[in-house]
Design a protein around this motif. Structure first.
Motif, short mmCIF file in Angstrom:
data_model
loop_
_atom_site.label_atom_id
_atom_site.label_comp_id
_atom_site.label_asym_id
_atom_site.label_seq_id
_atom_site.Cartn_x
_atom_site.Cartn_y
_atom_site.Cartn_z
N TRP A 50 43.55 50.14 44.37
CA TRP A 50 44.79 49.49 44.95
C TRP A 50 45.92 50.14 44.10
O TRP A 50 45.74 50.91 43.81
N TYR A 93 32.01 46.16 33.33
CA TYR A 93 31.32 46.89 34.41
C TYR A 93 30.41 45.94 35.16
O TYR A 93 29.71 45.15 34.52
N PRO A 94 30.29 46.02 36.47
CA PRO A 94 31.27 46.64 37.37
C PRO A 94 32.41 45.67 37.61
O PRO A 94 32.19 44.45 37.76
N ARG A 95 33.62 46.17 37.67
CA ARG A 95 34.80 45.36 37.94
C ARG A 95 35.77 46.15 38.82
O ARG A 95 35.75 47.38 38.81
N ARG A 96 36.61 45.42 39.54
CA ARG A 96 37.62 46.03 40.40
C ARG A 96 38.92 45.25 40.18
O ARG A 96 38.90 44.01 40.16
N ALA A 97 40.06 45.97 40.00
CA ALA A 97 41.34 45.31 39.75
C ALA A 97 42.47 46.18 40.29
O ALA A 97 42.41 47.40 40.21
N GLU A 98 43.52 45.53 40.81
CA GLU A 98 44.68 46.26 41.31
C GLU A 98 45.63 46.65 40.19
O GLU A 98 46.34 47.65 40.30
N ASP A 99 45.69 45.87 39.12
CA ASP A 99 46.66 46.09 38.05
C ASP A 99 46.06 46.96 36.96
O ASP A 99 45.22 46.52 36.18
N ALA A 100 46.52 48.23 36.87
CA ALA A 100 46.01 49.13 35.84
C ALA A 100 46.42 48.70 34.45
O ALA A 100 45.76 49.06 33.46
N ALA A 101 47.47 47.91 34.33
CA ALA A 101 47.92 47.46 33.01
C ALA A 101 47.11 46.26 32.52
O ALA A 101 47.26 45.84 31.36
N GLY A 102 46.24 45.72 33.37
CA GLY A 102 45.46 44.56 32.97
C GLY A 102 44.05 44.62 33.51
O GLY A 102 43.58 43.68 34.14
N TRP A 122 43.45 50.32 44.06
CA TRP A 122 42.78 49.54 43.03
C TRP A 122 42.10 50.49 42.05
O TRP A 122 42.02 51.70 42.28
N TRP A 123 41.60 49.92 40.94
CA TRP A 123 40.83 50.63 39.93
C TRP A 123 39.46 49.97 39.82
O TRP A 123 39.34 48.76 40.00
N GLU A 124 38.43 50.78 39.52
CA GLU A 124 37.07 50.24 39.56
C GLU A 124 36.16 50.99 38.58
O GLU A 124 36.24 52.21 38.45
N THR A 125 35.29 50.23 37.92
CA THR A 125 34.34 50.83 36.99
C THR A 125 32.99 51.07 37.67
O THR A 125 32.74 50.66 38.79
N LEU A 126 32.11 51.74 36.91
CA LEU A 126 30.76 52.05 37.37
C LEU A 126 29.92 50.79 37.50
O LEU A 126 30.30 49.71 37.06
N ALA A 127 28.74 50.96 38.09
CA ALA A 127 27.82 49.83 38.23
C ALA A 127 27.35 49.33 36.87
O ALA A 127 27.10 48.13 36.69
#
Length: 367
Positions: free
Chosen positions: A365, A173-182, A154-159
């Protein structure tokens, strides 16, 4: 003063202040490729209360500990002085003045004839505890870039956003997502992390966490207009995170003043604290998967960080679909069939070796 090393087809320069790989230049297919970024200001334009390394912000350096601390942002390794030691041709060794968590820190840079790579390692001798550590390479991308990565969970931003009152950030921010294209954007839309830039005049930071099944960790930055390709290679069992810093005119205060543009940080490391959501979980998802969350020092031994930077001609401009290591050959494949087979020190990253077992509880992810 710059210290230089070279081999057939490659040259690199090192600045002892801050321990900076200022630049490396590869001669490939008749072209010279110098991919690293340099900030556009002079040292006397940097405010006295800014982290010291901003005065010489360029190239690649080690952030240890990565993040804020008493020695300034990114620690003594990035802000202190290094003493260059005698070494063999094609190799540069330096020792940091002062200790990091009680450890003596040694840096080694090496190049080899006919290989378009800088082999970089950092050796922590002794010390106690665990700390966030990352290489901090900056790539110059004035005409945009296409990014590809080894498989991420997965990809995730800072707090919190990098910039609000003093500038602009375009990711959520903060977010978490598996799809780097979205990946979620600050405006409610989505952002494609495979492309640079993500927006106009913005400052952003996002981290990708490696799939534990990955054998080789890699990041590829294609600069289509320049016709070349920057590569960053690592052992994902030791460095399970790829962090992207977009610095593209999003800071309005000194020394940035809206002019620090076209900088892409490709930061490979082990830095749980930058994960704005995952760092709050117990156990955190890296530790739960058997991946290191921090670099753990050994009071009676050593801890080591290895990393390879490279650059080649890539005139097709194709996005990279895969990077594969077989013996002493690295094969880079484009999404429309372009291919380069490159000589490399195949055993140097220690792929297949496992990292030190993570602590039961943290201290504080293909896409």
């Amino acid at each position: 003063m710059l210290h230089k090393i070279s081999a057939q087809g490659i040259a690199a320069s090192f600045a002892a202040r801050g321990g900076v790989l200022r630049q490396f230049t590869v001669t490939d297919e008749g072209a010279e490729i110098a991919p690293l970024h340099h900030a556009p200001w002079a040292a006397d334009e940097v405010p006295a209360d800014a982290p010291p390394h901003q005065a010489w912000l360029a190239g690649d350096f080690l952030a240890a500990p990565m993040g804020p601390g008493p020695e300034g942002l990114h620690g003594l390794a990035a802000n202190g002085d290094w003493r260059v030691m005698p070494s063999d041709p094609g190799t540069l060794r330096a020792v940091l003045d002062g200790a990091v968590h009680g450890a003596t820190l040694v840096k080694e840079l090496a190049v080899a004839d006919g290989q378009p790579f800088v082999y970089q390692r950092h050796l922590f001798i002794g010390g106690t505890g665990a700390l966030p550590v990352s290489n901090h390479a900056m790539v110059h991308v004035p005409n945009g870039a296409k990014l590809s990565f080894s498989r991420k969970r997965w990809w995730e931003t800072l707090a919190e956003p990098l910039e609000t009152a003093g500038g602009r950030s375009c990711l959520a921010y903060p977010r978490r997502a598996e799809d780097a294209a979205g990946f979620p954007g600050a405006d409610g839309g989505t952002v494609n992390l495979h492309l640079y830039p993500w927006g106009e005049r913005h400052e952003d930071f996002v981290a990708g966490v490696e799939d534990p099944a990955s054998h080789l960790g890699w990041t590829a930055v294609v600069r289509p207009r320049e016709g070349d390709l920057f590569l960053s290679l690592r052992n994902p069992a030791s460095l399970p995170m790829t962090m992207l810093w977009h610095s593209n005119g999003g800071r309005d205060y000194a020394p940035w003043n809206g002019r620090h543009r076209a900088c892409l940080g490709v930061e490979e490391g082990v830095v749980l604290p930058v994960l704005g959501l995952s760092s709050r979980e117990d156990p955190d998802p890296l530790t739960a998967a058997g991946q290191p969350a921090l670099l753990r020092l050994d009071p009676q031994g050593t801890a080591e960080v290895r990393h390879i930077l490279g650059a080649i001609r890539w005139p097709s401009g194709q996005s990279v679909a895969g990077v594969m290591l077989e013996g002493d050959v690295l094969t880079v494949t484009g999404d429309w069939g372009a291919e380069r087979r490159l000589p490399i020190r195949g055993g140097w990253l220690g792929l297949g070796a496992t990292a030190a077992p993570p602590a039961r509880k943290p201290i504080d992810w293909d896409l």
